[in-house]
Design a protein around this motif. Structure first.
Motif, PDB file in Angstrom:
ATOM      1  N   LEU A   1       0.849  -1.197   0.000  1.00  0.00           N
ATOM      2  CA  LEU A   1       0.000   0.000   0.000  1.00  0.00           C
ATOM      3  C   LEU A   1       0.878   1.239   0.000  1.00  0.00           C
ATOM      4  O   LEU A   1       1.864   1.293   0.732  1.00  0.00           O
ATOM      5  CB  LEU A   1      -0.874   0.016   1.245  1.00  0.00           C
ATOM      6  CG  LEU A   1      -1.769  -1.181   1.529  1.00  0.00           C
ATOM      7  CD1 LEU A   1      -2.348  -1.072   2.920  1.00  0.00           C
ATOM      8  CD2 LEU A   1      -2.875  -1.297   0.502  1.00  0.00           C
ATOM      9  N   TYR A   2       0.483   2.218  -0.774  1.00  0.00           N
ATOM     10  CA  TYR A   2       1.130   3.533  -0.714  1.00  0.00           C
ATOM     11  C   TYR A   2       0.125   4.516  -0.153  1.00  0.00           C
ATOM     12  O   TYR A   2      -1.085   4.331  -0.311  1.00  0.00           O
ATOM     13  CB  TYR A   2       1.634   3.949  -2.101  1.00  0.00           C
ATOM     14  CG  TYR A   2       2.838   3.134  -2.501  1.00  0.00           C
ATOM     15  CD1 TYR A   2       4.112   3.506  -2.104  1.00  0.00           C
ATOM     16  CD2 TYR A   2       2.680   1.953  -3.238  1.00  0.00           C
ATOM     17  CE1 TYR A   2       5.214   2.743  -2.442  1.00  0.00           C
ATOM     18  CE2 TYR A   2       3.775   1.178  -3.568  1.00  0.00           C
ATOM     19  CZ  TYR A   2       5.042   1.580  -3.172  1.00  0.00           C
ATOM     20  OH  TYR A   2       6.133   0.806  -3.484  1.00  0.00           O
ATOM     21  N   PRO A   3       0.599   5.551   0.527  1.00  0.00           N
ATOM     22  CA  PRO A   3      -0.330   6.477   1.176  1.00  0.00           C
ATOM     23  C   PRO A   3      -1.458   6.958   0.263  1.00  0.00           C
ATOM     24  O   PRO A   3      -2.606   7.017   0.657  1.00  0.00           O
ATOM     25  CB  PRO A   3       0.565   7.636   1.628  1.00  0.00           C
ATOM     26  CG  PRO A   3       1.893   6.981   1.862  1.00  0.00           C
ATOM     27  CD  PRO A   3       2.007   5.898   0.837  1.00  0.00           C
ATOM     28  N   SER A   4      -1.141   7.231  -0.993  1.00  0.00           N
ATOM     29  CA  SER A   4      -2.167   7.740  -1.904  1.00  0.00           C
ATOM     30  C   SER A   4      -3.206   6.668  -2.247  1.00  0.00           C
ATOM     31  O   SER A   4      -4.360   6.971  -2.537  1.00  0.00           O
ATOM     32  CB  SER A   4      -1.521   8.232  -3.203  1.00  0.00           C
ATOM     33  OG  SER A   4      -0.763   7.185  -3.771  1.00  0.00           O
ATOM     34  N   GLU A   5      -2.803   5.379  -2.183  1.00  0.00           N
ATOM     35  CA  GLU A   5      -3.735   4.295  -2.536  1.00  0.00           C
ATOM     36  C   GLU A   5      -4.485   3.768  -1.329  1.00  0.00           C
ATOM     37  O   GLU A   5      -5.414   2.984  -1.461  1.00  0.00           O
ATOM     38  CB  GLU A   5      -2.968   3.098  -3.120  1.00  0.00           C
ATOM     39  CG  GLU A   5      -2.166   3.410  -4.345  1.00  0.00           C
ATOM     40  CD  GLU A   5      -1.239   2.249  -4.667  1.00  0.00           C
ATOM     41  OE1 GLU A   5      -0.335   2.453  -5.467  1.00  0.00           O
ATOM     42  OE2 GLU A   5      -1.420   1.146  -4.115  1.00  0.00           O
TER      43      GLU A   5
END
Length: 495
Positions: free
Chosen positions: A489-493
């Motif tokens: 997971l990336y913060p934007s996702e």
């Protein structure tokens, strides 16, 4: 290490400073991590070996194997370590590996919450302080919450009452009439010790334990010298212990008929030491050996046989101001009550509130049963790693070996996070389910499923505690992370 090199390394909060927490911290330190904090609810390290200071407290795994593979101790006083010595070993590790500056004492964690927007965890302690980190490692263990029995009137008792894991050393048991409730692993150790002091002991037993002799003795000075001067011998000795213990996994998980040999040995020991026919009849269990934890002691049966010990197998109805009342109406007058009732082992991470993605708490995620991928990662709780988690306990070998396997796996996960800065790892639900199903299938034919009630089973009768096989298969399964088991997971996702 320069700050630039350190900047990429995720920050870590470790909860607990028992064998698991210290092992994690040492490996972090050796891998060049400086940005980690250990939160400890008590005022000293040691976990279960700090808490359990009752008379006779000792380990039932051999000293040389109940210690870190990377930090051998050559001068163990006995084959099976005593509480003070194990605690001393852990304190020495803190000093040797420079962990003291990373530990904050008297910081009981009440909650930890994952923030989807920033991929960080906020950890709150009882005093209201908050700390933020990329990764949380829970090393609270399975034996840190004493289990208090639900007996009516416990609060009415006017004498002294305490749990064996919270032993009151200020209270003198000399010439006192003492009740002990429970005959588990702790009682097996402290009852023979306090029998030397007490006037009388009323031992309330719900179900008997299988007790085998303990192959314990002090090490001779020349043996300790040999371990020190020939490190290879120390390693060989450790391997011998490992394989001797490991061979017993077959009996627990596949060929439970082999355990009958141990049952015969236990019965023989009981008959040798216990002459009272009533005591002998009730001190030998009626359930299959191994279904509950098998205990080891050389002085349990001789203690039971003593005339000032009264073995009571009638159930307890209530406690009043002056003693214990059994269901047959009989009143047992006592000055002190000691609860040898064990731990809330299946209540993992309790009483903390852990909140993961989408505001789901761990209690909600585990409403139908506790499970974790490889006993370490839980779906919906990215970058949370649990040491000594579900189904990683053993009945046949050293939990320290399992902890080292788990720590190596977590280090592999941290390497992945370092490669993908700002990311969070969330184990895929289908991988967690497949792993859990395999574990439960493995447990179906095990002796722990033989029909007794034990602390291995949760309220639904599901074994969420034990690993159903060899420890080397677990070590192979955890030697490094397979990133395809996880969603990155990336913060934007993460919304």
């Amino acid at each position: 290490m320069t700050n630039k090199a350190n900047a990429k390394k995720p920050s870590v909060i470790i909860i607990g400073t028992g064998f698991g927490g210290l092992c994690m911290a040492i490996q972090l330190k050796q891998a060049g991590y400086d940005n980690f904090t250990m939160l400890e609810k008590a005022g000293n390290v040691g976990g279960t070996w700090r808490d359990n200071t009752y008379p006779g407290a000792a380990c039932d795994v051999q000293s040389h194997f109940y210690s870190y593979s990377f930090e051998p101790k050559h001068d163990w006083s006995r084959k099976f370590g005593l509480q003070k010595e194990l605690l001393g070993y852990m304190e020495d590790c803190v000093d040797k590996f420079g962990l003291a500056s990373h530990i904050v004492f008297h910081q009981e964690v009440t909650r930890a919450a994952f923030d989807d927007a920033s991929n960080t965890w906020t950890v709150t302690t009882q005093d209201g302080q908050q700390r933020i980190a990329d990764v949380v490692v829970s090393a609270t263990g399975q034996l840190n919450q004493p289990a208090y029995p639900n007996i009516q009137g416990m609060d009415r008792f006017k004498g002294k009452l305490f749990h064996s894991a919270r032993w009151d050393h200020d209270y003198d048991l000399t010439d006192k009439r003492v009740a002990v409730i429970g005959t588990g692993a702790s009682a097996i150790q402290f009852v023979p010790e306090i029998m030397k002091q007490v006037k009388s002991l009323s031992l309330f037993q719900r179900s008997a334990a299988w007790v085998l002799p303990k192959a314990d003795r002090p090490f001779k000075a020349w043996e300790q010298s040999l371990f020190k001067s020939i490190p290879a011998w120390d390693r060989i000795y450790r391997y011998m212990i490992y394989w001797k213990n490991e061979s017993r996994a077959l009996a627990f998980t596949r060929f439970s008929g082999l355990l009958e040999l141990f049952a015969r040995q236990a019965r023989k020991e009981a008959r040798k030491h216990v002459t009272d026919p009533y005591k002998l009849k009730h001190i030998i269990p009626d359930y299959k050996i191994g279904c509950k934890r098998i205990l080891i002691s050389n002085d349990w049966y001789p203690a039971i046989n003593q005339s000032h010990l009264d073995l009571i197998t009638t159930s307890i109805d209530r406690i009043d101001e002056s003693g214990v009342v059994t269901s047959d109406g009989k009143h047992h007058d006592v000055d002190a009550i000691i609860l040898g009732t064990g731990f809330a082992a299946s209540e993992f991470l309790a009483p903390m509130t852990i909140t993961g993605r989408d505001n789901v708490t761990l209690n909600e995620a585990w409403a139908n049963g506790v499970e974790a991928y490889k006993g370490i990662s839980v779906t919906g709780f990215p970058n949370l790693f649990v040491l000594y988690g579900p189904n990683t306990n053993l009945a046949h070998n050293s939990i320290v070996y399992m902890l080292e396997s788990q720590v190596r796996y977590v280090m592999s996960c941290l390497d992945t996070l370092e490669k993908y800065p700002g990311s969070a790892m969330d184990v895929l639900p289908e991988r967690q389910k497949a792993f859990s199903d395999t574990v439960q299938t493995g447990l179906e034919d095990s002796v722990w499923n033989a029909g007794c009630t034990s602390w291995y089973l949760d309220k639904n009768g599901r074994n969420t505690i034990n690993w159903p096989g060899f420890t080397f298969t677990y070590r192979l399964a955890t030697r490094s992370v397979d990133t395809t088991d996880y969603q990155l997971l990336y913060p934007s996702e993460a919304h």
